[in-house]
Design a protein around this motif. Structure first.
Motif, PDB file in Angstrom:
ATOM      1  N   LYS A   1       1.009  -1.177  -0.138  1.00 14.95           N
ATOM      2  CA  LYS A   1       0.199  -0.034   0.357  1.00 14.95           C
ATOM      3  C   LYS A   1       1.566   1.298  -0.222  1.00 14.95           C
ATOM      4  CE  LYS A   1      -4.034   1.612   0.277  1.00 14.95           C
ATOM      5  NZ  LYS A   1      -3.954   2.328  -0.373  1.00 14.95           N
ATOM      6  N   PRO A   2       0.921   2.326  -1.420  1.00 19.79           N
ATOM      7  CA  PRO A   2       1.300   3.506  -1.259  1.00 19.79           C
ATOM      8  C   PRO A   2       0.906   4.326  -0.355  1.00 19.79           C
ATOM      9  CG  PRO A   2       0.708   3.316  -2.893  1.00 19.79           C
ATOM     10  CD  PRO A   2       0.265   1.783  -2.388  1.00 19.79           C
ATOM     11  N   MET A   3       1.591   5.408  -0.052  1.00 15.71           N
ATOM     12  CA  MET A   3       1.162   6.576   0.444  1.00 15.71           C
ATOM     13  C   MET A   3      -0.330   7.222  -0.250  1.00 15.71           C
ATOM     14  SD  MET A   3       3.581   9.076   3.073  1.00 15.71           S
ATOM     15  CE  MET A   3       5.023   9.314   1.334  1.00 15.71           C
ATOM     16  N   GLY A   4      -0.992   7.370   0.320  1.00 12.84           N
ATOM     17  CA  GLY A   4      -2.712   8.575  -0.994  1.00 12.84           C
ATOM     18  C   GLY A   4      -1.696   9.847  -1.708  1.00 12.84           C
ATOM     19  N   ALA A   5      -2.183   9.986  -2.634  1.00 11.66           N
ATOM     20  CA  ALA A   5      -2.017  10.939  -3.571  1.00 11.66           C
ATOM     21  C   ALA A   5      -1.543  12.224  -3.231  1.00 11.66           C
ATOM     22  CB  ALA A   5      -3.227  11.029  -4.805  1.00 11.66           C
ATOM     23  N   ASP A   6      -2.617  12.236  -1.982  1.00 10.71           N
ATOM     24  CA  ASP A   6      -2.500  13.979  -1.462  1.00 10.71           C
ATOM     25  C   ASP A   6      -1.304  13.846  -0.247  1.00 10.71           C
ATOM     26  OD1 ASP A   6      -3.630  11.740   0.283  1.00 10.71           O
ATOM     27  OD2 ASP A   6      -5.051  12.914   1.482  1.00 10.71           O
ATOM     28  N   TYR A   7      -0.677  13.423  -0.405  1.00 15.07           N
ATOM     29  CA  TYR A   7       0.693  12.806   0.957  1.00 15.07           C
ATOM     30  C   TYR A   7       1.778  12.490  -0.007  1.00 15.07           C
ATOM     31  CZ  TYR A   7      -1.977  12.900   4.575  1.00 15.07           C
ATOM     32  OH  TYR A   7      -3.408  12.770   6.050  1.00 15.07           O
ATOM     33  N   GLN A   8       2.300  11.825  -1.630  1.00 19.13           N
ATOM     34  CA  GLN A   8       3.230  11.832  -2.261  1.00 19.13           C
ATOM     35  C   GLN A   8       4.060  12.861  -1.813  1.00 19.13           C
ATOM     36  OE1 GLN A   8       4.533   8.774  -3.271  1.00 19.13           O
ATOM     37  NE2 GLN A   8       1.842   7.977  -2.371  1.00 19.13           N
ATOM     38  N   ASN A   9       3.500  14.025  -2.230  1.00 19.68           N
ATOM     39  CA  ASN A   9       4.397  14.827  -2.103  1.00 19.68           C
ATOM     40  C   ASN A   9       5.327  15.284  -0.914  1.00 19.68           C
ATOM     41  OD1 ASN A   9       4.247  16.306  -4.920  1.00 19.68           O
ATOM     42  ND2 ASN A   9       2.233  17.446  -3.916  1.00 19.68           N
ATOM     43  N   GLU A  10       4.978  14.110   0.179  1.00 19.15           N
ATOM     44  CA  GLU A  10       5.951  14.724   1.081  1.00 19.15           C
ATOM     45  C   GLU A  10       7.159  13.278   1.004  1.00 19.15           C
ATOM     46  OE1 GLU A  10       3.727  13.610   5.896  1.00 19.15           O
ATOM     47  OE2 GLU A  10       4.903  11.736   5.153  1.00 19.15           O
ATOM     48  N   ARG A  11       7.044  12.918   0.635  1.00 13.96           N
ATOM     49  CA  ARG A  11       7.848  11.724  -0.014  1.00 13.96           C
ATOM     50  C   ARG A  11       9.106  12.540  -0.990  1.00 13.96           C
ATOM     51  NH1 ARG A  11      11.695   6.896   1.216  1.00 13.96           N
ATOM     52  NH2 ARG A  11      12.453   6.676  -0.780  1.00 13.96           N
ATOM     53  N   ILE A  12       8.364  13.138  -1.676  1.00 19.33           N
ATOM     54  CA  ILE A  12       9.122  13.904  -2.989  1.00 19.33           C
ATOM     55  C   ILE A  12      10.056  15.162  -2.287  1.00 19.33           C
ATOM     56  CG2 ILE A  12       8.456  14.785  -4.739  1.00 19.33           C
ATOM     57  CD1 ILE A  12       6.126  13.215  -5.660  1.00 19.33           C
ATOM     58  N   SER A  13       9.757  15.638  -1.077  1.00 20.12           N
ATOM     59  CA  SER A  13       9.940  16.768  -0.482  1.00 20.12           C
ATOM     60  C   SER A  13      11.765  16.038   0.464  1.00 20.12           C
ATOM     61  CB  SER A  13       9.166  17.465   0.692  1.00 20.12           C
ATOM     62  OG  SER A  13       9.380  16.466   1.260  1.00 20.12           O
ATOM     63  N   TYR A  14      11.313  14.988   0.979  1.00 20.58           N
ATOM     64  CA  TYR A  14      12.129  14.584   1.396  1.00 20.58           C
ATOM     65  C   TYR A  14      13.747  14.290   0.566  1.00 20.58           C
ATOM     66  CZ  TYR A  14      14.577  10.548   3.910  1.00 20.58           C
ATOM     67  OH  TYR A  14      15.533   9.720   4.858  1.00 20.58           O
ATOM     68  N   LEU A  15      13.313  13.853  -0.500  1.00 20.22           N
ATOM     69  CA  LEU A  15      13.958  13.116  -1.799  1.00 20.22           C
ATOM     70  C   LEU A  15      14.856  14.475  -2.552  1.00 20.22           C
ATOM     71  CD1 LEU A  15      11.779  10.588  -3.555  1.00 20.22           C
ATOM     72  CD2 LEU A  15      14.083   9.839  -1.902  1.00 20.22           C
ATOM     73  N   MET A  16      14.132  15.484  -2.472  1.00 22.18           N
ATOM     74  CA  MET A  16      14.193  16.446  -2.964  1.00 22.18           C
ATOM     75  C   MET A  16      15.295  16.865  -1.961  1.00 22.18           C
ATOM     76  SD  MET A  16      11.263  18.071  -4.550  1.00 22.18           S
ATOM     77  CE  MET A  16      12.213  19.939  -4.771  1.00 22.18           C
ATOM     78  N   SER A  17      15.144  16.713  -0.856  1.00 23.68           N
ATOM     79  CA  SER A  17      16.318  17.660   0.325  1.00 23.68           C
ATOM     80  C   SER A  17      17.968  17.049   0.261  1.00 23.68           C
ATOM     81  CB  SER A  17      15.169  17.380   1.695  1.00 23.68           C
ATOM     82  OG  SER A  17      15.304  16.260   2.416  1.00 23.68           O
ATOM     83  N   ASN A  18      17.703  15.961  -0.460  1.00 23.84           N
ATOM     84  CA  ASN A  18      18.694  14.680   0.131  1.00 23.84           C
ATOM     85  C   ASN A  18      18.496  14.271   1.159  1.00 23.84           C
ATOM     86  OD1 ASN A  18      21.407  13.338  -0.744  1.00 23.84           O
ATOM     87  ND2 ASN A  18      22.643  14.901   0.719  1.00 23.84           N
ATOM     88  N   LYS A  19      16.891  14.190   1.279  1.00 18.58           N
ATOM     89  CA  LYS A  19      17.040  12.870   2.554  1.00 18.58           C
ATOM     90  C   LYS A  19      16.835  13.250   4.826  1.00 18.58           C
ATOM     91  CE  LYS A  19      17.035   9.009   0.361  1.00 18.58           C
ATOM     92  NZ  LYS A  19      17.868   7.063   0.163  1.00 18.58           N
ATOM     93  N   THR A  20      17.494  14.770   4.039  1.00 24.63           N
ATOM     94  CA  THR A  20      17.661  15.601   5.555  1.00 24.63           C
ATOM     95  C   THR A  20      16.148  16.097   6.013  1.00 24.63           C
ATOM     96  OG1 THR A  20      17.648  17.804   3.923  1.00 24.63           O
ATOM     97  CG2 THR A  20      20.015  16.242   4.478  1.00 24.63           C
ATOM     98  N   GLN A  21      15.086  16.480   5.397  1.00 26.17           N
ATOM     99  CA  GLN A  21      13.845  16.822   6.032  1.00 26.17           C
ATOM    100  C   GLN A  21      12.466  16.318   5.165  1.00 26.17           C
ATOM    101  OE1 GLN A  21      14.328  21.207   5.303  1.00 26.17           O
ATOM    102  NE2 GLN A  21      12.774  20.660   6.450  1.00 26.17           N
ATOM    103  N   ALA A  22      11.401  16.202   5.645  1.00 22.84           N
ATOM    104  CA  ALA A  22      10.238  15.876   5.223  1.00 22.84           C
ATOM    105  C   ALA A  22       9.445  17.127   5.681  1.00 22.84           C
ATOM    106  CB  ALA A  22      10.202  14.633   5.179  1.00 22.84           C
ATOM    107  N   ILE A  23       8.228  17.569   4.848  1.00 21.56           N
ATOM    108  CA  ILE A  23       7.685  18.457   5.023  1.00 21.56           C
ATOM    109  C   ILE A  23       6.049  17.724   4.867  1.00 21.56           C
ATOM    110  CG2 ILE A  23       5.860  19.786   3.729  1.00 21.56           C
ATOM    111  CD1 ILE A  23       8.435  21.427   1.906  1.00 21.56           C
TER     112      ILE A  23
END
Length: 391
Positions: free
Chosen positions: A152-174
């Protein structure tokens, strides 16, 4: 001491009935690790080096299995265009899985005998045992459970949370929860004429209002960032904890020989009604209360597996190691009936005593959220059966 001898392993995993006898680089890593172990044990054995050798075997086996994950057990022959079974591949996968599992078991025994089995090591060994079982099964999840369901993946309304984590080089997540809260905060404030601190720049303010008018399920990454900025100004949003591999091991729940749940310190777990859990793709269960760690504002179900797919997630109650209640109440993942059922299958296959466990399945009926309550054993037998209570 390992029962698997180097020559026995090599014979079992060699190419047969062919003039080509060379072994590839990947399996040679396993060969090297196993040969080094037996060289050490046949000489003046040193405990430190023995443990290092065992660890190297486990790593080599995991690496080989991970590399081969998803490889088909059959192939189409070049000339006859018929399907044939990859017997060598299957033999190697079985032998390497057994070797890794045996080395992991020996590693646990040696660390325990030497009195150096720390909480971190206990958690790591438990995790690796699940990983070896899944990778060695040729399936991706729940290798020890029948009728494996998709993750089960996160819902579409939460996927940006994971994306923000990857964009920060895995240092923080919105935090998706913070963004959702900000979205609701702005719309309620506008509806009731409350004082909301929005960007003073007219263009930026207009942009923020346009984002707030969107459906929360359709927000882009840029929308996410805009709402997060406003949320932080109004103390509504912030970071969410995303645990790395070593951090999450301290929240692992291990099924003991007595059928109850233990933490990584080998103590029986007691967890209250607001305790979150998530089961990762290897069937490893993690549990913790919702208190944020470090400077984060939120700790959510996505925290355990850094936003990656799970078997299931929700809340649970554990008393003196006994699982009393488990549900699928996770806004981030919204696990289905099948997801929760698969989670119970994995736990049962691990030997967890579910005699006194109640399953609270949350479902939506005509737009209304209902709780369907089952006895765990009845739910395992028939997840579509009639609950004993509906609220």
């Amino acid at each position: 001491m390992l029962n698997t001898q180097y020559q026995t392993f090599k014979t079992a995993t060699d190419k047969r009935h062919t003039v080509f006898t060379a072994r590839g680089n990947n399996i040679r890593e396993v060969d090297t690790a196993l040969r080094a172990y037996w060289t050490e044990m046949n000489g003046a054995a040193n405990a430190t080096r023995e443990i290092a050798c065992l660890n190297n075997i486990v790593i080599a086996c995991k690496d080989w299995l991970k590399l081969k994950q998803g490889k088909s057990e059959t192939r189409t022959t070049t000339f006859t265009r018929t399907e044939e079974v990859r017997t060598l591949f299957i033999a190697r996968r079985t032998a390497i899985t057994n070797l890794g599992t045996e080395a992991l078991r020996e590693l646990y025994t040696r660390l325990q005998a030497l009195g150096i089995l720390t909480a971190d090591l206990r958690g790591r060994i438990h995790f690796d045992s699940h990983k070896l079982a899944v990778l060695g099964s040729g399936r991706h999840v729940g290798a020890r459970a029948p009728n494996v369901k998709p993750l089960k993946p996160m819902g579409a309304d939460y996927q940006n949370e994971r994306i923000s984590y990857l964009m920060s080089n895995k240092t923080q997540a919105i935090s998706g929860s913070g963004v959702h809260g900000t979205h609701e905060f702005i719309n309620k404030g506008l509806a009731t004429n409350q004082d909301i601190e929005l960007p003073r720049d007219p263009l930026r303010r207009q942009e923020a209002l346009a984002v707030a008018a969107k459906d929360v399920h359709t927000l882009t990454m840029e929308d996410f960032q805009i709402l997060d900025e406003i949320g932080r100004q109004n103390f509504v949003s912030g970071d969410v904890n995303y645990l790395n591999k070593s951090e999450r091991l301290q929240y692992i729940a291990i099924v003991g020989a007595d059928g109850t749940l233990y933490d990584c310190h080998d103590q029986k777990i007691t967890a209250g009604a607001v305790t979150a859990y998530a089961m990762d793709n290897y069937g490893t269960l993690y549990t913790k209360d919702a208190t944020p760690l470090g400077g984060a504002t939120f700790f959510n179900h996505s925290s355990f597996n850094a936003g990656k797919d799970v078997i299931s997630a929700g809340t649970l109650i554990i008393k003196d190691g006994a699982l009393r209640v488990i549900d699928n109440n996770s806004g981030h993942y919204k696990p289905t009936r099948d997801n929760l059922h698969n989670c119970l299958q994995v736990l049962e296959s691990e030997g967890l005593n579910l005699q006194w466990t109640t399953v609270n399945l949350y479902v939506w009926v005509a737009g209304v959220k209902q709780e369907h309550r089952y006895y765990a054993r009845e739910f395992l037998r028939d997840p579509n059966g009639r609950p004993f209570r509906i609220t």
